[in-house]
Design a protein around this motif. Structure first.
Motif, PDB file in Angstrom:
ATOM      1  N   ASN A 153      14.082 -36.692  13.383  1.00  0.00           N
ATOM      2  CA  ASN A 153      13.724 -38.127  12.744  1.00  0.00           C
ATOM      3  C   ASN A 153      14.551 -38.577  11.845  1.00  0.00           C
ATOM      4  OD1 ASN A 153      10.990 -38.193  14.059  1.00  0.00           O
ATOM      5  ND2 ASN A 153      10.455 -36.386  12.898  1.00  0.00           N
ATOM      6  N   ALA A 154      15.544 -37.803  11.217  1.00  0.00           N
ATOM      7  CA  ALA A 154      16.763 -38.280  10.441  1.00  0.00           C
ATOM      8  C   ALA A 154      17.715 -39.336  11.031  1.00  0.00           C
ATOM      9  CB  ALA A 154      17.566 -37.303   9.894  1.00  0.00           C
ATOM     10  N   THR A 155      18.064 -40.269  10.485  1.00  0.00           N
ATOM     11  CA  THR A 155      18.929 -41.234  10.726  1.00  0.00           C
ATOM     12  C   THR A 155      20.359 -40.801  10.658  1.00  0.00           C
ATOM     13  OG1 THR A 155      17.551 -42.900  10.168  1.00  0.00           O
ATOM     14  CG2 THR A 155      19.860 -43.750  10.402  1.00  0.00           C
ATOM     15  N   MET A 156      21.103 -40.661  11.714  1.00  0.00           N
ATOM     16  CA  MET A 156      22.574 -40.233  11.685  1.00  0.00           C
ATOM     17  C   MET A 156      23.369 -40.777  10.690  1.00  0.00           C
ATOM     18  SD  MET A 156      24.318 -37.540  12.671  1.00  0.00           S
ATOM     19  CE  MET A 156      23.006 -36.827  13.603  1.00  0.00           C
ATOM     20  N   THR A 157      24.000 -40.191   9.897  1.00  0.00           N
ATOM     21  CA  THR A 157      25.038 -40.689   8.986  1.00  0.00           C
ATOM     22  C   THR A 157      26.414 -40.287   9.155  1.00  0.00           C
ATOM     23  OG1 THR A 157      24.354 -39.451   7.071  1.00  0.00           O
ATOM     24  CG2 THR A 157      23.070 -41.395   7.492  1.00  0.00           C
ATOM     25  N   SER A 158      27.410 -40.727   8.477  1.00  0.00           N
ATOM     26  CA  SER A 158      28.791 -40.225   8.499  1.00  0.00           C
ATOM     27  C   SER A 158      28.839 -39.058   7.603  1.00  0.00           C
ATOM     28  CB  SER A 158      29.774 -41.505   8.042  1.00  0.00           C
ATOM     29  OG  SER A 158      29.579 -41.581   6.694  1.00  0.00           O
ATOM     30  N   THR A 159      28.085 -38.945   6.578  1.00  0.00           N
ATOM     31  CA  THR A 159      27.770 -37.785   5.903  1.00  0.00           C
ATOM     32  C   THR A 159      27.201 -36.663   6.703  1.00  0.00           C
ATOM     33  OG1 THR A 159      27.704 -38.929   3.671  1.00  0.00           O
ATOM     34  CG2 THR A 159      26.931 -36.682   3.608  1.00  0.00           C
ATOM     35  N   MET A 160      26.161 -36.950   7.450  1.00  0.00           N
ATOM     36  CA  MET A 160      25.678 -35.865   8.174  1.00  0.00           C
ATOM     37  C   MET A 160      26.477 -35.356   9.214  1.00  0.00           C
ATOM     38  SD  MET A 160      21.917 -37.364   8.898  1.00  0.00           S
ATOM     39  CE  MET A 160      21.293 -36.130  10.026  1.00  0.00           C
ATOM     40  N   LEU A 161      27.173 -36.354   9.887  1.00  0.00           N
ATOM     41  CA  LEU A 161      28.539 -35.996  10.759  1.00  0.00           C
ATOM     42  C   LEU A 161      29.520 -35.064  10.217  1.00  0.00           C
ATOM     43  CD1 LEU A 161      28.812 -39.102  12.964  1.00  0.00           C
ATOM     44  CD2 LEU A 161      28.135 -36.886  13.899  1.00  0.00           C
ATOM     45  N   ASN A 162      30.065 -35.575   9.060  1.00  0.00           N
ATOM     46  CA  ASN A 162      30.848 -34.435   8.591  1.00  0.00           C
ATOM     47  C   ASN A 162      30.386 -33.240   8.217  1.00  0.00           C
ATOM     48  OD1 ASN A 162      33.450 -35.722   7.625  1.00  0.00           O
ATOM     49  ND2 ASN A 162      32.409 -37.311   6.317  1.00  0.00           N
ATOM     50  N   SER A 163      29.308 -32.970   7.746  1.00  0.00           N
ATOM     51  CA  SER A 163      28.595 -31.696   7.773  1.00  0.00           C
ATOM     52  C   SER A 163      28.532 -30.797   9.103  1.00  0.00           C
ATOM     53  CB  SER A 163      27.247 -31.804   6.991  1.00  0.00           C
ATOM     54  OG  SER A 163      26.627 -30.502   7.077  1.00  0.00           O
ATOM     55  N   ILE A 164      28.095 -31.611   9.992  1.00  0.00           N
ATOM     56  CA  ILE A 164      28.004 -31.170  11.456  1.00  0.00           C
ATOM     57  C   ILE A 164      29.341 -30.625  11.879  1.00  0.00           C
ATOM     58  CG2 ILE A 164      27.406 -31.658  13.775  1.00  0.00           C
ATOM     59  CD1 ILE A 164      25.103 -33.203  12.969  1.00  0.00           C
TER      60      ILE A 164
END
Length: 265
Positions: A153-164
């Protein structure tokens, strides 16, 4: 009677904790939706949603797809995601010009699709239709594929991608790791690539893009036609609940046997 009720309640909790049986899903990327409307060919979207029924018609899987680019500066930028019907999904990187640049490629930076699932799944295969990009006299569909845990349900963001991506354990000297691998198109010689990943290689976020320091020095360029995944992998919390359920049922049965012996004696 009270003890019997305790056993029944514990058994009920255990049954509720048992995960769903494994199921196969095939996601045809041409039949998604943007909002409530069906997607159209040759049209760009911020995201595309898919609702897929398992091949045995018993389960449903929801998938959300977004497109991204990692620029030469190392920064992640949201890109447009477009469907070209049976050819598959492609990424529209802002400012990129040339022939067949509306593919998923690694020509001017790294382009990839992020797939967020509402179930934990393992990737079995993908159909990556190759295209010759920007005048190259070849087409190549090597792909970088990675898995991670995330919130559907979370909107993917550049911050999330960096973490992944920081958590993948990527090693440029290798072609694979525990959470990622570069596929080698030379092993398949077809648009269909069969990975057949085991249940322990699962996640509810999957990344599919052009290869990163892949098996050759070619530019990869393809469109994502479809993917096949398998669900039914229990979450860690589910396993814990099952283990606790087994323990509660066992303890209740032991108490009941002890009480029965005492009453008989």
């Amino acid at each position: 009677m009270i003890r019997f009720a305790h056993v029944a309640l514990a058994a009920g909790a255990l049954v509720a904790a048992v995960p769903a049986q494994a199921a196969d899903f095939i996601i045809d990327t041409a039949v998604g939706k943007s909002g409530a409307a069906a997607i159209k060919t040759n049209t760009a979207y911020n995201s595309i949603n898919y609702t897929v029924t398992s091949t045995d018609n018993k389960q449903t899987l929801n998938v959300k797809a977004t497109a991204w680019t990692r620029g030469l500066d190392g920064n992640y930028t949201a890109s447009a995601l477009a469907s070209w019907g049976a050819n598959g999904l492609g990424v529209l990187q802002a400012g990129e010009v040339g022939s067949n640049v509306h593919t998923i490629d690694n020509l001017n930076g790294w382009e990839f699709v992020v797939l967020q699932f509402d179930k934990v799944v393992s990737l079995q295969s993908a159909v990556l239709n190759p295209f010759a990009i920007n005048g190259n006299n070849y087409s190549d569909n090597d792909a970088f594929i990675a898995r991670a845990a995330g919130n559907y349900n979370a909107t993917m963001t550049s911050t999330m991608l960096n973490s992944i991506t920081n958590g993948l354990g990527y090693d440029a000297s290798k072609q694979s790791g525990n959470f990622w691998f570069n596929s080698d198109s030379a092993k398949y010689n077809t648009a269909t690539q069969n990975y057949n990943l085991s249940p322990d290689k699962a996640g509810n976020v999957w990344i599919i893009g052009g290869s990163v320091n892949g098996p050759d020095n070619r530019n990869d360029s393809f469109k994502l036609n479809s993917i096949k995944v398998t669900s039914g992998v229990p979450e860690p919390t589910t396993w814990m609940t099952m283990i606790l359920g087994f323990g509660v049922v066992g303890a209740a049965l032991r108490r009941r046997r002890s009480a029965t012996k005492i009453s008989i004696a």
